[in-house]
Design an enzyme around this catalytic site. Structure first.
Site, PDB file in Angstrom:
ATOM      1  N   CYS A 162       0.915  -1.184  -0.164  1.00 52.87           N
ATOM      2  CA  CYS A 162       0.055   0.152  -0.232  1.00 52.87           C
ATOM      3  C   CYS A 162       0.622   1.242  -0.142  1.00 52.87           C
ATOM      4  O   CYS A 162       1.994   1.234   0.132  1.00 52.87           O
ATOM      5  CB  CYS A 162      -0.873  -0.107   1.217  1.00 52.87           C
ATOM      6  SG  CYS A 162      -2.415  -1.283   0.808  1.00 52.87           S
ATOM      7  N   ASP A 163       0.078   2.325   0.206  1.00 53.36           N
ATOM      8  CA  ASP A 163       0.496   3.832  -0.065  1.00 53.36           C
ATOM      9  C   ASP A 163       1.947   4.126   0.522  1.00 53.36           C
ATOM     10  O   ASP A 163       2.730   4.679  -0.288  1.00 53.36           O
ATOM     11  CB  ASP A 163      -0.554   4.805   0.492  1.00 53.36           C
ATOM     12  CG  ASP A 163      -1.677   4.763  -0.481  1.00 53.36           C
ATOM     13  OD1 ASP A 163      -1.907   3.654  -1.167  1.00 53.36           O
ATOM     14  OD2 ASP A 163      -2.666   5.886  -0.353  1.00 53.36           O
ATOM     15  N   LYS A 164       2.093   3.524   1.586  1.00 59.82           N
ATOM     16  CA  LYS A 164       3.503   4.263   2.354  1.00 59.82           C
ATOM     17  C   LYS A 164       4.395   2.813   2.566  1.00 59.82           C
ATOM     18  O   LYS A 164       5.487   2.981   2.407  1.00 59.82           O
ATOM     19  CB  LYS A 164       3.272   4.890   3.584  1.00 59.82           C
ATOM     20  CG  LYS A 164       2.610   6.129   3.264  1.00 59.82           C
ATOM     21  CD  LYS A 164       3.368   7.044   2.488  1.00 59.82           C
ATOM     22  CE  LYS A 164       2.391   8.266   2.284  1.00 59.82           C
ATOM     23  NZ  LYS A 164       0.791   8.088   1.506  1.00 59.82           N
ATOM     24  N   GLU A 509      -2.439  14.338   2.656  1.00 60.73           N
ATOM     25  CA  GLU A 509      -3.312  14.167   1.586  1.00 60.73           C
ATOM     26  C   GLU A 509      -4.753  14.904   1.671  1.00 60.73           C
ATOM     27  O   GLU A 509      -5.178  14.818   2.813  1.00 60.73           O
ATOM     28  CB  GLU A 509      -3.738  12.730   1.295  1.00 60.73           C
ATOM     29  CG  GLU A 509      -2.427  12.275   0.527  1.00 60.73           C
ATOM     30  CD  GLU A 509      -3.023  10.541   0.241  1.00 60.73           C
ATOM     31  OE1 GLU A 509      -2.027   9.957  -0.311  1.00 60.73           O
ATOM     32  OE2 GLU A 509      -3.882  10.351   0.724  1.00 60.73           O
ATOM     33  N   SER A 535      -4.180  12.081  -2.768  1.00 59.27           N
ATOM     34  CA  SER A 535      -4.451  10.801  -2.904  1.00 59.27           C
ATOM     35  C   SER A 535      -4.122  10.197  -4.344  1.00 59.27           C
ATOM     36  O   SER A 535      -4.544  11.013  -5.308  1.00 59.27           O
ATOM     37  CB  SER A 535      -5.653  10.150  -2.417  1.00 59.27           C
ATOM     38  OG  SER A 535      -5.760   8.922  -2.950  1.00 59.27           O
TER      39      SER A 535
END
Length: 661
Positions: A162-164, A509, A535
């Site tokens: 995922c994102d991080k 975000e 995002s």
């Protein structure tokens, strides 16, 4: 609750405490040479391995460290005993297990370590967002320390989604110049048979508040948005884009990005990746051989072809910095995006969920089109142990490619060529290139907009988005979302959200704003500019990353309600401008207006968020002296030390001056 209730029902365990044990059976496979030459840590490590139950006779196999972002506690049947932060790390432990079993099957010795990660969706609109981007640097640091803390490892496998967590893993692996490493993407969540994707579902609050969704529908749709328990969101946000980039860099095996989490093909990919890392370790292929300037450029090309998240403008430079490669500049991004057509039709830009992109052929399918255009460096090495060109030759004639494409047709009734298109088909459908970097008197250092995601109905026939409107200024995201929910925003407005850069919020975000505008009936007629970031699922006429940030003296921090803002974004030629042009009564040229801004004071309500943690304040300061967001928000240690030394000398001079007085 009383002490008695806390310590009740313990009588049986009190008398069952052992004070000694026999220990493992067998003996360590030691030799005189090992005892004489090896560090004590290496030998003690064998004792620890035996203590954990590993067969002493099989301890001298090749050691492979498997790092993952697993979160939560799953029961044997997959049901939750303790929840994770998000679906993205809920199932990656299954991949880690599959990889470990494959290493073991090849007489290797697998080790495993974990650094869980937060969820940007869960963090939206909350103080948790202050820790989102800084977490990436922290996690990368911990991953690197874990790798170095197992000095006997010969190779490393990273499993992340995922994102991080995934960018952090990529940065950590990129730093291991002299190790064999492979990245296993954690896959994507399946979309609901009837329902909304995880991006749109995050707007149920704003839609309900604007009387565009009932309470019953909000509750029902929200319950089933994550149709399977694992994987990153169903759109090409930061999570999905990072998986694409990992494969494009050559750090993940061919056709591994965007696989459906929990499915057999996803689990098999973990075994394939384990075999790959053993093979490249044997061949002597290391990360410094794979991550080169050419590999970085390939990743940027695929980012453009997929229409990926603007957050990768933060992550790819950080990966390049870790690898010791050329760090892409704004000019590099603009050059590549002008050359590369967008070929992939997936959410949030279009209609298809990411699992369809996987079935349509994923990264290698897009690469087949790009190679015909001469846009790829095919001579780069990859973790398959082969060059990219060899991988693509295999993919083009593979049974895997044929079977999965046919499966997409039969299961969803979707033509694969409508998901991953040829350049000719893409142009005919009107797909435009990914990002534009507007400049102007509000953003003298630049900004970014995912121009491909502007609603086509508000773009002029020449492919240019033009909007001039009155500013409605907000010094926090919370104030801005409140205005959307209480009806204070109207078609034609330009929302200005300042103070959201690294110094104000850790560069939060603002997806709850951009998603609300996308899914409200009037939202496409509203523009948004901010020094925060978006995002990966954000769409619309939203310009972020404005530099300098407001709290660093940037002009955006001097805007006021009623100021006229002019936005021009050419989606064809990828050029744009964002300018303050006076007021409704007195309109000025951009140059004249710039002089007005220069004389203005900052907005009186502009300040760092009072809840900004010290950890994030330190991160903001360190990344600022390292080049800031346009260099990936990294820690440039040499530069930081240089600034600290200069500061110490300045303080010493100041102290000496005071003493002399």
């Amino acid at each position: 609750m009383s002490l008695q209730s806390i310590f009740e029902n313990e009588k049986e365990v009190l008398r069952s405490v052992r004070t000694k044990a026999h220990g493992p059976v067998g003996s360590l496979p030691l030799t005189p040479e090992m005892l004489k030459e090896s560090p004590s840590g290496d030998i003690f490590g064998l004792s620890l391995n035996a203590g954990m139950g590993w067969n002493p006779a099989k301890m001298l196999g090749k050691q492979v460290l498997i790092l993952g972002t697993q979160g939560g506690i799953r029961d044997n049947d997959g049901s939750p005993i303790a929840l994770g932060y998000h679906t993205g790390h809920w199932e990656v432990g299954l991949q880690m297990r599959a990889a470990a079993e494959e290493i073991k099957r090849h007489d290797g010795v697998p080790f495993a370590g974990y650094v869980s990660d937060p969820c940007d969706g869960r963090s939206q609109g909350t103080p948790a967002m202050f820790d989102s981007l800084p977490f990436r640097n922290d996690a990368a640091t911990v991953f690197r320390r874990l790798i170095r803390s197992l000095p006997t490892r010969k190779a490393v496998i990273g499993v992340a989604t995922c994102d991080k967590g995934l960018p952090a893993m990529l940065i950590a692996l990129a730093s291991m110049h002299d190790l064999a490493t492979v990245l296993i993407p954690g896959g994507v969540t399946l979309p609901p048979t009837n329902g909304e994707d995880a991006g749109k579902i995050q707007t149920i609050g704003a839609r309900f508040a604007n009387n565009e969704l009932s309470l019953e529908d909000a509750a029902s749709l929200g319950c089933r948005a994550c149709a399977s328990p694992g994987g990153g969101c169903q759109f090409l946000g930061t999570a999905g884009t990072s998986q694409v980039v990992a494969e494009a860099l050559g750090m993940a095996i061919t056709h591994s990005a965007l696989a459906p989490s929990g499915e057999p093909i996803w689990l098999e990919m973990s075994k394939q990746s384990a075999r790959a890392v053993l093979e490249i370790e044997k061949k002597g292929l290391r990360m410094k051989d794979i991550l080169t300037d050419k590999a970085i450029e390939n990743a940027m090309v695929l980012h453009a072809a997929f229409g990926g998240s603007t957050n990768l403008l933060l992550h790819i430079p950080a990966i390049a910095h870790a690898a010791g490669c050329h760090v892409p500049t704004v000019e590099d991004w603009a050059r590549i995006n002008k050359r590369v057509p967008r070929l992939v039709s997936v959410l949030p830009n279009d209609e298809h969920p990411t699992v369809r992109a996987f079935l349509a052929g994923g990264v290698p399918e897009a690469m087949l089109h790009l190679r015909k255009l001469g846009l790829l460096h095919e001579d780069v090495w990859t973790v398959t142990g082969e060059t990219l060109g060899t991988n693509l030759d295999w993919w083009e004639n593979s049974e895997r490619r044929k079977v999965l494409k046919q499966h997409l047709i039969e299961s969803d009734g979707v033509n694969p060529e409508d998901v991953i298109m040829s350049p000719k088909a893409s142009k005919a459908k009107g797909l435009t290139s990914t990002v534009t970097f507007p400049t102007g008197n509000i953003a003298p250092e630049g900004s970014v907009i995912k121009s491909t995601a502007i609603d086509p109905s508000v773009v002029d026939e020449d492919g240019v988005y033009r909007h001039t409107g009155k500013a409605k200024v907000f010094t926090s995201e919370r104030m801005a979302i409140r205005a959307i929910k209480n009806g204070s925003i109207a078609a034609g407005d330009v929302m200005v959200v300042m103070g959201g850069g690294p110094s104000g919020t850790g560069m939060e975000e603002t997806y709850q704003l951009t998603s609300s505008l996308k899914h409200l009936s009037y939202g496409k007629y509203v523009s948004l500019i901010t020094d925060a970031r978006f995002s990966g699922v954000s769409t619309g006429a939203c310009i972020g990353h404005i530099g300098p940030e407001a709290l660093a003296g940037g002009p955006i921090g001097k805007l006021r309600d009623g100021d006229m803002i002019e936005m021009i974004v050419d989606r064809i030629n990828l050029v744009g401008s964002i300018n303050f042009i006076g007021t409704e009564k007195e309109q000025l040229s951009p140059d004249e207006a710039a002089k007005v801004l220069e004389k203005r004071a900052q907005h009186p309500d502009l300040q760092p968020n009072p809840g900004l943690p010290d950890d994030t304040r330190l991160w903001a300061a360190l990344q600022a002296v390292s080049g800031g967001t346009w260099r990936g928000s990294v820690y440039d240690v040499d530069r930081i030390i240089e600034v600290l030394e200069a500061g110490k000398k300045a303080l010493d001079k100041e102290s000496d001056s005071l003493v002399s007085k």
